[in-house]
Scaffold this active site. Structure first.
Site, mmCIF file in Angstrom:
data_model
loop_
_atom_site.group_PDB
_atom_site.id
_atom_site.type_symbol
_atom_site.label_atom_id
_atom_site.label_comp_id
_atom_site.label_asym_id
_atom_site.label_seq_id
_atom_site.Cartn_x
_atom_site.Cartn_y
_atom_site.Cartn_z
ATOM 1 C CB CYS A 35 3.701 4.133 4.050
ATOM 2 S SG CYS A 35 2.206 3.626 4.910
ATOM 3 C CB CYS A 104 -4.280 4.297 2.111
ATOM 4 S SG CYS A 104 -2.804 4.646 1.136
HETATM 5 FE FE1 FES Z 1 0.612 4.433 3.774
HETATM 6 FE FE2 FES Z 1 -1.284 5.737 2.599
HETATM 7 S S1 FES Z 1 0.788 5.694 2.020
HETATM 8 S S2 FES Z 1 -1.426 4.533 4.378
#
Ligand code: FES
Length: 130
Positions: A35, A104
């Site tokens: 991400c 996360c």
């Molecule tokens: Fe990557 Fe939350 S989507 S840390």
């Protein structure tokens, strides 16, 4: 059910302990390649106690809320307790995270562990297990 708990929204909107500690005793930075989110933790340690902690997070709402909650969970606690903080405990303290957002909270656990590793690298004499 709402996607995020009220606690997640609260810690996202009003994150606790945001910032930098210039003379930190330990700094840890982690990122998630998928991400692209990045989290940095700064620890101040006095007499084996986390006397102060701050974070900078460039990431999603769950990452910000996880960092904020994680700092609250370890602030004022012995290093030995901060060592054992898990991402599950962070997520539980936030009244849960959606399954696909659990990674996360892993960032928060890893950032704290990296900061503690950094501290022990700088202060090997503080390690209890050597
Ligand atoms: Fe990557 Fe939350 S989507 S840390």
């Amino acid at each position: 059910m709402a996607l995020y708990s009220e606690k997640v929204m609260d810690h996202f909107r009003n994150p606790r302990n945001v910032g930098v500690i210039d003379d930190a005793d330990g700094v840890g930075e982690v990122g998630n390649a998928k991400c692209g989110d990045i989290m940095k933790m700064y620890l101040k340690i006095d007499d084996d106690v986390i006397s102060d902690v701050k974070f900078e997070t460039f990431g999603c709402a769950s990452a910000v809320a996880s960092s904020s909650m994680a700092t609250e969970l370890i602030k004022g606690k012995p290093v030995s307790e901060a060592m054992t903080l898990t991402n599950k405990a962070v997520a539980e303290a936030l009244d849960g995270l959606p399954a696909y957002k659990m990674h996360c909270s892993v960032l928060a656990e890893e950032a704290i562990k990296n900061a503690l590793d950094d501290y022990y690298e700088k202060h090997p004499e503080k390690r209890k297990d050597n």
